[in-house]
Design a protein around this motif. Structure first.
Motif, PDB file in Angstrom:
ATOM      1  N   LEU A  32      -2.371  -4.313  -4.717  1.00  0.00           N
ATOM      2  CA  LEU A  32      -1.039  -4.723  -5.137  1.00  0.00           C
ATOM      3  C   LEU A  32      -0.487  -5.739  -4.126  1.00  0.00           C
ATOM      4  CD1 LEU A  32       0.474  -1.301  -6.186  1.00  0.00           C
ATOM      5  CD2 LEU A  32      -0.561  -3.043  -7.650  1.00  0.00           C
ATOM      6  N   TYR A  33       0.166  -6.771  -4.691  1.00  0.00           N
ATOM      7  CA  TYR A  33       0.689  -7.841  -3.834  1.00  0.00           C
ATOM      8  C   TYR A  33       2.111  -8.201  -4.253  1.00  0.00           C
ATOM      9  CZ  TYR A  33      -4.068  -8.693  -2.153  1.00  0.00           C
ATOM     10  OH  TYR A  33      -5.325  -8.549  -1.577  1.00  0.00           O
TER      11      TYR A  33
ATOM     12  N   PRO B  37      13.025 -18.354   2.462  1.00  0.00           N
ATOM     13  CA  PRO B  37      12.116 -17.915   1.390  1.00  0.00           C
ATOM     14  C   PRO B  37      12.890 -17.271   0.245  1.00  0.00           C
ATOM     15  CG  PRO B  37      12.012 -16.394   3.233  1.00  0.00           C
ATOM     16  CD  PRO B  37      12.889 -17.539   3.674  1.00  0.00           C
ATOM     17  N   SER B  38      12.232 -17.226  -0.891  1.00  0.00           N
ATOM     18  CA  SER B  38      12.818 -16.574  -2.054  1.00  0.00           C
ATOM     19  C   SER B  38      12.765 -15.053  -1.883  1.00  0.00           C
ATOM     20  CB  SER B  38      12.042 -16.975  -3.309  1.00  0.00           C
ATOM     21  OG  SER B  38      10.710 -16.462  -3.227  1.00  0.00           O
ATOM     22  N   GLN B  39      13.413 -14.386  -2.789  1.00  0.00           N
ATOM     23  CA  GLN B  39      13.302 -12.930  -2.814  1.00  0.00           C
ATOM     24  C   GLN B  39      11.863 -12.546  -3.140  1.00  0.00           C
ATOM     25  OE1 GLN B  39      15.597 -10.620  -2.107  1.00  0.00           O
ATOM     26  NE2 GLN B  39      17.101 -12.234  -1.577  1.00  0.00           N
ATOM     27  N   PRO B  40      11.347 -11.462  -2.546  1.00  0.00           N
ATOM     28  CA  PRO B  40       9.981 -11.035  -2.880  1.00  0.00           C
ATOM     29  C   PRO B  40       9.850 -10.787  -4.378  1.00  0.00           C
ATOM     30  CG  PRO B  40      10.779  -9.879  -0.948  1.00  0.00           C
ATOM     31  CD  PRO B  40      11.957 -10.611  -1.510  1.00  0.00           C
ATOM     32  N   SER B  41       8.730 -11.178  -4.901  1.00  0.00           N
ATOM     33  CA  SER B  41       8.496 -11.033  -6.332  1.00  0.00           C
ATOM     34  C   SER B  41       8.242  -9.570  -6.681  1.00  0.00           C
ATOM     35  CB  SER B  41       7.295 -11.883  -6.739  1.00  0.00           C
ATOM     36  OG  SER B  41       6.099 -11.343  -6.172  1.00  0.00           O
ATOM     37  N   GLU B  42       8.035  -9.346  -7.943  1.00  0.00           N
ATOM     38  CA  GLU B  42       7.589  -8.027  -8.372  1.00  0.00           C
ATOM     39  C   GLU B  42       6.204  -7.761  -7.772  1.00  0.00           C
ATOM     40  OE1 GLU B  42       7.607  -7.812 -12.576  1.00  0.00           O
ATOM     41  OE2 GLU B  42       9.692  -8.539 -12.775  1.00  0.00           O
ATOM     42  N   VAL B  43       5.811  -6.526  -7.850  1.00  0.00           N
ATOM     43  CA  VAL B  43       4.477  -6.159  -7.346  1.00  0.00           C
ATOM     44  C   VAL B  43       3.474  -6.437  -8.456  1.00  0.00           C
ATOM     45  CG1 VAL B  43       3.024  -4.294  -6.460  1.00  0.00           C
ATOM     46  CG2 VAL B  43       5.445  -4.423  -5.821  1.00  0.00           C
TER      47      VAL B  43
ATOM     48  N   ILE C  67       0.870  -1.187   0.000  1.00  0.00           N
ATOM     49  CA  ILE C  67       0.000   0.000   0.000  1.00  0.00           C
ATOM     50  C   ILE C  67       0.900   1.229   0.000  1.00  0.00           C
ATOM     51  CG2 ILE C  67      -1.801   1.275   1.239  1.00  0.00           C
ATOM     52  CD1 ILE C  67      -2.608  -1.363   2.529  1.00  0.00           C
ATOM     53  N   GLY C  68       0.727   1.986  -1.071  1.00  0.00           N
ATOM     54  CA  GLY C  68       1.523   3.205  -1.162  1.00  0.00           C
ATOM     55  C   GLY C  68       3.004   2.926  -1.207  1.00  0.00           C
ATOM     56  N   GLY C  69       3.352   1.812  -1.804  1.00  0.00           N
ATOM     57  CA  GLY C  69       4.759   1.439  -1.901  1.00  0.00           C
ATOM     58  C   GLY C  69       5.335   0.872  -0.646  1.00  0.00           C
ATOM     59  N   VAL C  70       4.491   0.742   0.400  1.00  0.00           N
ATOM     60  CA  VAL C  70       4.980   0.189   1.665  1.00  0.00           C
ATOM     61  C   VAL C  70       4.462  -1.232   1.822  1.00  0.00           C
ATOM     62  CG1 VAL C  70       5.017   0.435   4.167  1.00  0.00           C
ATOM     63  CG2 VAL C  70       5.030   2.468   2.700  1.00  0.00           C
TER      64      VAL C  70
END
Length: 1643
Positions: A800-801, A816-822, A770-773
């Protein structure tokens, strides 16, 4: 004395000094006093009776004897002399006998025998009495004892004949106890009658527990009187329902009988008086108990032999005194029952378990369960038991968990588990020991260690109980024995069921007694099978027959090698009682069949059906090594170890885990008892230390190899989960495959490192942005998913997820893997499909590969109808993408071809629908187009049963690898169409019913390898071919290695044979002759070896009726075949003729015969050797040689050791041609061999001789001679029949007077006289050998000719000079001795051209002819030297010198003048042309030496004789040149003989000049004189120096009128002359005086 007490008294609860009654003790003491004097006397003179006091009297418990006459067992004659003994016979039935060990039994037998003899032959022991005896009575009794002892002493030979066994016997039940069924409160009495010697001890048992009347006063009453024993049970209740046993035992053995007592209640039905289970006190409703276990026991460690106790405090609320919980203890989920090894205790608030004597069987997970009405609470902890220290360093640990299975009358199978510790060297095997219950003697059951953890023990005694233990052994030594097994009785399982435990709830025992049926032979055993087979033994099992006969049957086991009918009985001595039998000492790898026969006293029954062929070997394989081992952290002192189970392990017992400090390689066991799971917690580790682990699997066959070592792990508490490199690496490449309003489908790529084990699943987390956070992470799935695609639900639209994925394996969940793209969660509305995903590459080769993908999750507006594949080089730009297929494919796989070898490629896939082509997938990882070494392909096979299968083999297999089969690249498993099998590194996909449904591409992928995969396409045409081959295999024709053939054997036997390639045990053969079946009989003998497939039929001879067609018809299940052989016409006649010949040959070979017939060979020395080889010779065998029917005497001694006879013919010629024959014979017969060496045979032989001669010839050589040039060669032997041809310039030479050829010895030469230039060229000699011949060549030209010609000229000149030079042809004597006044004349021959000049010298001074010295040279040939009257001044050295232009030569002699002995005339010496000295006409007598070479210097005496007109020629040397020659021995003159009566006629003087001769001259008949000088003759009467020989005159000889050749014995020729001439007094001062000679008779 206590050391000799039998074991059954030692262990008796009342055994002590008070065990005997006072009366018994008094009797024993009196016996010992009375027998002491007897023993001292008898021990000196006899060994028949042992006098030592033996404690068997104590054992027997001697009872007081009543006042009655003692029976006597002495047999006496009318004169009261002992003549024997009367031995009582005890009769009775015998059941459940039991003996002692060998040592104890021997001692007991000896003591009991002594006791028996004492009772038989002594007056008995006088029992102690309270009343007083008179002195007279005591003296009489003492006298009787002394008298009896004296009798025994005098007749001790009879004692030796006493058979102790006839007096002693085991206890026997004359009357057995009978079973009873009674009501409650009644009394029951069990009684029996027992006989036995020594008197048996009787004990009663209830359910195998001895009955003690003192422990239950008033309940039991035991009585024994006159061999009748009884047990009375008072006021029976239900607990008295049991099996009762009465046991009788003495030193000979044990016997027992059984009876059952069933106590009924007065409640009608059986169900009404069943005992009810224990009920807990019934509490009020609504009460709930809370149970808390506090002060819990933890993981415990102990060592074998120690005592370990542990427990917990238990708090129960509310606390009620009347209520007590149930306390149960479990080990590895099995309820524990108190025993001598384990005790439990409940104090009301604490439960305790005590292990009194730790053993490895006690290791395990212990659980305490506290049970209340409201439920139960548990607590568990592991107890580890370490091995105790071994008696020998390096010895293995003790085996564990010894159990007995399948116990029978004389047989039991003992099983155990192998120890975890082998002591540092492999365990060689195990020894099984047994011990009879009630004894302490352990007997070893196997002589050699067995490796299999299961062993059949045989030879048990029926009715006895045994315990067993096992010991392990390695090269260091023996382990401690295991814990003993539970006791097991050797008895029929049916009897055990009938006499064993009570029936459920009631304890009822069903007792049945079978009445015997006399005279019935038992039937066949049934259901015979092999239940266990190892390389050490085979165990058979069967069921008894229905017809058993009148008594229990026993069994004989028979075996035979598979494929034969030779049955051999295994247990020949003792039949077995159990329907089980273990066979040992079978040949490993051989196949056997078995069968069993029943037997009883009526006879032996028919055999059972044989078993199938069983190959001796371990049927149970050692398990394979476990798979990957993964350790994970647990606590500060423990690690959780997980591993993959052993593949295809059968009868797995469990696993052993070992650990080692990393880098030390010092391994310690984590558990000493196998665990069955694949996960174990290893305790007792050091915090902070790093360990590695490995695992082994165990079954009865042995312990597997170790698994691979795990990765090292540091021991510390598991905070943060997992360990490095154990859990998988993080996945990557997270993409969205589909998005709708509330969910999104994600896809990702597999981690590059899967960790210590296979990935078992994935976990997905998501968070809102949310809001880039980013927000907080939430779990998307609770359970792991195996696919790499997942729909995340319950999302918010337009939110956005971000996502992350974790992979998990058995070691834990990775990071865990690196966070994916949004990604935005929104409804996709595009018309084209989404991207395909999960691209995989298989079957990489140098020019092709296979690409697989999964369809897009998002289909678009319409369904996907095709795919496009794009390719580009890895390093190429993005614009270089190009399509592989121009037309879309509906498949989800594609084989991409025409790749460049070694090039690296990447691929992507696009899906299309009606709306168009969608977004491309993620690109694959780069892949290089290469074919890796060792790459294999799928192979299609059709087996013998017609089964079609696809086979794939992988050489890079790892323990974690698996074969995954696919059809059209979709994974398949066992189905109705196919069956998958994998063994080792090979996998097989088997078609069940192949049809068109099975067309397609079949592929196989091997996991945990570097992309090993392959495929095989089954097309319609290929399937037809496979089905055709399959049909041929399903309905086969038996393949033949060879068709029916015929051959002849020894003795002319005819063998028809055929070799089938493969036939089973059910195969059969039919034999047909001219369409008629033939069978085994006198004429035909058949044999069919099913192992080799060879089928044979034998006939002794062939007759005219046997002409025709022979056929063998084969059948093996559905497979058939036949082969025929036609024997008619000339073929049959030839075979019949050959058969008859072979038969005669066989008869010929029964005696001495020729193995190899007579032949010849030519040796390198050109000897012809006739040879033959003989056989079957013996010492008196003879061999005779014949030529043309005439026997040839062979000098050599026959030696038959090598069996070769030879006859050598040296220098063979035409006279040796003929027919040679050898005959060998003895009393068994004879044999003849003939060799024709006439006509062509002789020509062939001579050609071979010529060939040998030719090959032995030397190269042609050139030799110059005085006549010209000679070419020559040498051969090893020359034969007159040899034909050679000389060639000049390749043309045969025409021989003339100038060019000649010849042979000298072994030299063949060509003489060219006076050679010229025309004689130059190439010369050759050609030998003829009947074939190609042999040619030797030499080049006579150039320098070779010039050198030879120059040498010829030189030799020619030298020859002329040598031929014409002056020489003294006749010899002169060395020394001449002559009397003064005598005349001397010497003559010699002179030769030379021109005529030489002659000069005579005296003492080196030239002489001139005068009246005293007359020197003459006549006709240019004869030179004479004459002294008219010799005087002493004439003594000296004289020489003749002849000289011409070619040379000079001289001759010398020495003259010695002696005193005058009278006028006897003169002797003239004339030398002829050959150098022989001739005696001239009568002249004044002189003495001289025969002519010798002039260089001689030794004086020789000359025998004088009256002169006559007859000249005599003595033997003289041929030359008189000045060169040195041997010195002759002196000749002794013959002295006058006084026996001569009248003077004989005058004869010429005998001159005996000759070379030295060793033989003594003896008289001999006259011999003709020789014409030429000859070498020394043995008969010559000339002695050897230094002793002169005596010359014996020979018989008279007529005078010789003319000169003649010298004789071989001058003394014989001129013997008469010597007789008439007086001998001189001495010949020389240097010579010894001669002996006298015997005069010859007058003429």
């Amino acid at each position: 004395m206590s050391g000799s007490i039998p074991f059954y008294q030692k262990h008796h609860r009342h055994y002590d000094r008070g065990y005997r009654s006072r009366e018994t003790e008094s009797a024993i003491s009196q016996y010992q006093q009375n027998s002491s004097s007897y023993s001292s006397r008898s021990s000196k003179s006899t060994q028949g009776i042992r006098a030592a006091t033996y404690t068997a009297l104590d054992e027997g418990g001697i009872s007081p004897l009543p006042k009655r006459a003692k029976p006597t067992y002495l047999a006496m004659d009318k004169e009261n002399q002992i003549i024997g003994y009367v031995v009582p016979i005890f009769r009775g039935s015998r059941e459940f006998e039991s003996g002692l060990s060998d040592t104890e039994e021997a001692r007991a037998k000896e003591s009991a025998g002594y006791l028996a003899r004492r009772d038989l032959f002594t007056s008995g022991v006088k029992l102690e009495r309270t009343e007083h005896k008179s002195r007279r009575t005591v003296m009489r009794e003492s006298a009787e004892r002394i008298s009896l002892s004296k009798r025994i002493h005098e007749n001790e030979e009879y004692h030796k004949r006493l058979n102790e066994d006839s007096l002693m016997h085991t206890p026997e039940f004359v009357i057995k106890p009978r079973s009873h069924t009674v009501w409650e409160k009644q009394c029951v009495r069990l009684h029996c009658t027992i006989t036995g010697w020594p008197e048996p001890r009787v004990v009663w048992y209830k359910n195998n527990v001895s009955i003690d009347p003192m422990a239950h006063p008033g309940k039991y009453k035991l009585e024994s009187s006159y061999n009748v024993h009884s047990l009375e049970i008072n006021r029976c209740d239900f607990d008295d329902t049991a099996q009762y046993r009465v046991s009788a035992m003495n030193s000979k053995g044990e016997n027992a009988a059984y009876a059952s007592v069933v106590v009924k209640r007065f409640k009608g039905e059986l169900d009404e008086y069943l005992p009810t289970p224990r009920q807990l006190p019934c509490l009020e409703y609504g009460v709930t108990f809370e149970t808390h276990i506090v002060e819990k026991f933890g993981v415990a460690f102990g060592r074998e032999g120690e005592t370990l106790s542990f427990g917990c405090n238990v708090i129960i609320y509310p606390s009620l005194q009347r209520f007590q919980p149930e306390i149960e203890w479990y080990r590895d989920d099995k309820l524990l029952v108190p025993s001598k090894w384990m005790q439990t205790h409940w104090s009301g608030d604490r439960a305790t378990l005590t292990l009194t004597h730790l053993n490895k069987e006690d290791e395990g997970l212990y659980t305490l369960r506290v049970i209340t009405k409201s439920g139960f609470e548990t607590h568990s902890a592991y107890v580890f038991v370490r091995d105790c220290d071994g008696e020998v360093a390096g010895a293995p640990g003790a085996p564990l968990d010894v159990q007995c299975q399948e116990a029978n009358k004389d047989y039991v199978i003992v099983t155990w588990k192998q120890p975890a510790v082998d002591g540092g060297s492999p365990i060689l095997g195990y020894f099984v020991d047994r011990c009879e219950v009630g004894t302490t003697h352990w007997a070893q059951c196997n002589d050699t260690p067995v490796k299999f953890a299961r062993f059949p023990v045989t030879g048990l005694v029926e009715g006895r109980s045994y315990t067993f233990r096992v010991r392990a052994v390695n090269k260091a030594g023996m382990s401690h024995p295991s814990r003993v097994s539970e006791p097991v009785a050797a008895m029929d399982p049916a009897d055990r069921a009938r006499k064993g435990t009570s029936a459920p709830w009631t304890g009822q025992i069903i007792v049945t007694e079978e009445e015997p049926v006399e005279g019935v032979v038992p039937g066949r055993p049934c259901d015979l099978s092999v239940i266990e087979a190892t390389k050490n033994y085979v165990v058979l099992s069967w069921k008894p027959p229905g017809e058993k006969g009148h008594e229990g049957v026993m069994y004989y086991v028979e075996k035979c090698v598979s494929g034969t009918d030779s049955w051999q009985r295994v247990n020949t001595e003792i039949p077995v009682k159990s329907p089980r039998f273990a066979l040992f000492d079978l040949a490993e790898g051989k196949s056997y069949c078995f069968r069993v026969r029943c037997c009883n006293s009526a006879g032996v029954g028919e055999p059972s059906e044989p078993t199938e062929a069983t190959t001796v070997g371990d049927k149970l394989d050692i398990p394979s090594a476990p798979g990957r081992v993964v350790p994970t952290r647990n606590t500060d002192t423990s690690v959780v170890v997980s591993w993959e189970a052993s593949r295809d392990a059968k009868e797995l017992v469990g696993y052993y885990i070992e650990t080692s400090v990393a880098g030390s390689n010092a391994w310690e066991p984590c558990n000493n008892k196998p665990v069955k799971g694949t996960r174990f917690i290893c305790h007792g580790l050091t915090t902070g230390e790093t360990y590695v682990f490995r695992v082994r699997a165990v079954n009865a066959a042995g312990i597997s190899d170790f698994s691979q070592e795990s990765e090292a792990i540091e021991v510390k508490a598991a905070i943060g989960g997992g360990i490095p490199h154990a859990s998988p690496a993080p996945p990557y490449g997270i993409t969205v495959l589909e998005s709708v309003r509330d969910s999104m489908v994600l896809a990702w790529k597999q981690p590059t490192f899967i960790g210590g084990a296979d990935i078992t699943g994935y976990f997905i987390d998501y968070r809102e942005v949310i809001g880039g956070v980013p927000g907080k992470w939430h779990e998307a799935n609770i359970k792991s998913i195996s696919e790499r695609a997942y729909r995340v639900s319950d999302l918010k639209e337009n939110m956005l997820y971000q996502f992350q994925v974790r992979a998990a394996n058995m070691a834990g969940v990775g990071i865990p893997s690196q966070p994916s793209e949004v990604f935005r969660c929104e409804e996709w509305t595009i018309a084209v499909p989404g991207p395909p995903h999960d691209l995989q590459i298989q079957e990489v080769r140098k020019d092709a590969l296979v690409l697989l993908w999964k369809p897009p999750v998002y289909q678009g507006r319409d369904a996907v109808n095709g795919y496009y594949v794009d390719i580009k080089e890895t390093d190429a730009d993005f614009e270089m993408w190009r399509g592989v297929n121009e037309k879309a494919t509906d498949k989800k796989y594609m084989k991409i071809k025409d790749l460049k070898e070694g090039e690296s490629y990447v691929f992507r896939v696009r899906a299309q629908n009606k709306a168009g082509v969608g977004k491309a997938s993620e690109t694959t990882e780069p892949v290089k187009a290469v074919t890796k070494p060792g790459t294999s392909e799928i192979v299609v096979e059709v087996d013998d049963d017609g089964v079609i299968s696809l086979n794939f083999q992988c050489s890079e297999l790892t323990p974690d690898s698996k074969f995954i089969w696919s059809k059209n690249y979709e994974e398949m498993s066992d189905s109705d169409r196919m069956t998958l099998e994998t063994k080792g590194n090979k996998s097989k996909a088997i078609f069940k019913t192949p049809s068109e449904e099975d067309l397609g591409i079949y592929s196989c992928v091997v996991t945990h390898t570097d992309g090993v995969s392959a495929s095989y396409t089954i097309t319609e045409e290929g399937l037809k071919d496979l089905l055709k081959i399959s049909h041929e295999h399903k309905f086969p024709i038996i393949p033949l290695k060879s068709e029916l053939a015929v051959e002849l054997l020894e003795k002319g036997r005819v063998r028809f044979w055929l070799h089938a390639e493969k036939m089973s045990a059910n195969g059969k053969v039919e034999y047909v002759f001219n369409d008629n079946m033939i069978s085994q009989g006198e004429k035909y003998k058949m044999n069919f070896d099913k192992n080799t497939g060879i089928i044979e039929m034998f006939m002794e001879t062939l007759s005219k009726d046997d002409e025709g067609t022979f056929t063998f018809q084969l059948q093996d299940g559905k497979a058939t075949n036949q082969s025929s052989l036609v024997l008619i016409g000339d073929v049959f006649k030839q075979l019949q003729k050959e058969s008859e010949f072979q038969r005669k040959e066989w008869h010929r070979k029964q005696g001495p015969h020729f193995v190899e017939y007579l032949s010849y060979e030519v040796t390198p020395e050109c000897c012809v050797r006739l040879k033959c080889k003989v056989g079957n010779m013996k010492k008196d065998s003879v061999a005779l040689w014949y030529k043309d029917g005439r026997e040839i005497k062979v000098n050599e001694k026959l030696d038959f050791s090598e069996g070769v006879l030879t006859l050598e013919i040296a220098q063979i010629s035409k006279k040796d041609a003929g027919v040679y024959e050898v005959v060998v014979k003895d009393d068994r017969g004879k044999d003849t061999s003939t060799l024709n060496l006439t006509d062509q045979g002789f020509k062939d032989l001579m050609n071979q001789v010529f060939s040998v001669i030719a090959n032995s010839s030397t190269p042609l050589k050139i030799q110059s001679t005085e006549e010209g040039i000679r070419l020559y060669t040498f051969v090893s032997y020359y034969n007159d029949e040899l034909h050679v041809t000389w060639h000049h310039k390749d043309a045969a030479i025409a021989f003339t007077d100038r060019i000649k050829s010849g042979v000298v010895g072994e030299q063949l030469w060509l003489q060219i006289s006076e050679p010229t230039e025309k004689d130059k060229g190439k010369y050759a000699i050609e030998f003829f050998d009947g074939k190609g011949g042999l040619r030797r060549t030499v080049e006579l030209a150039g320098q070779a000719f010039d050198d030879a010609f120059a040498e010829f000229q030189r030799l020619k000149s030298a020859a002329i000079a040598e031929r014409n030079r002056a020489r003294v042809a006749g010899g002169l004597p060395d020394v001449v001795t002559i009397q003064e006044g005598k005349a001397l004349n010497l003559t010699c021959n002179i030769s030379g051209d021109p005529v030489p000049e002659v000069t005579w010298l005296k003492n080196e001074r030239e002489m001139v002819s005068d009246d005293h010295y007359i020197l003459k040279f006549e006709s240019g040939k004869f030179a004479s030297f004459t002294i008219t009257s010799v005087n002493t001044s004439d003594s000296g050295k004289y020489s003749i010198l002849v000289k011409n232009k070619y040379g000079t030569e001289s001759g010398d002699f020495t003259l010695k003048a002696t005193e005058n002995m009278g006028d006897y005339g003169v002797i003239s010496y004339l030398a002829d042309a050959d150098g022989n000295v001739t005696l001239g006409p009568a002249t004044p007598l002189s003495t001289s030496r025969s002519a010798k070479p002039p260089s001689r210097s030794t004086p020789v005496p000359v025998t004088q004789a009256p002169t006559t007109s007859a000249p005599v020629t003595p033997v003289l040397p041929t030359s008189a040149v000045t060169t040195a020659t041997p010195t002759p021995a002196p000749v002794t003159p013959v002295p006058p003989t006084p026996a001569l009566a009248t003077p004989s006629p005058p004869t010429p003087a005998l001159v005996t000049p000759s070379p030295p001769t060793p033989a003594l001259g003896t008289p001999s008949p006259p011999t003709p004189a020789l014409a030429t000088p000859s070498p020394p003759t043995p008969a010559l009467a000339t002695p050897s120096p230094p002793t002169p020989a005596l010359v014996t005159p020979s018989p008279p000889t007529p005078a010789i009128a003319t000169p003649s050749p010298p004789t071989s014995a001058l003394s014989e020729t001129f013997g008469d002359l010597a007789d008439s001439v007086p001998a001189p007094e001495a010949t020389s001062a240097a010579e010894p005086e001669p002996e006298e000679s015997t005069a010859a008779p007058e003429q």
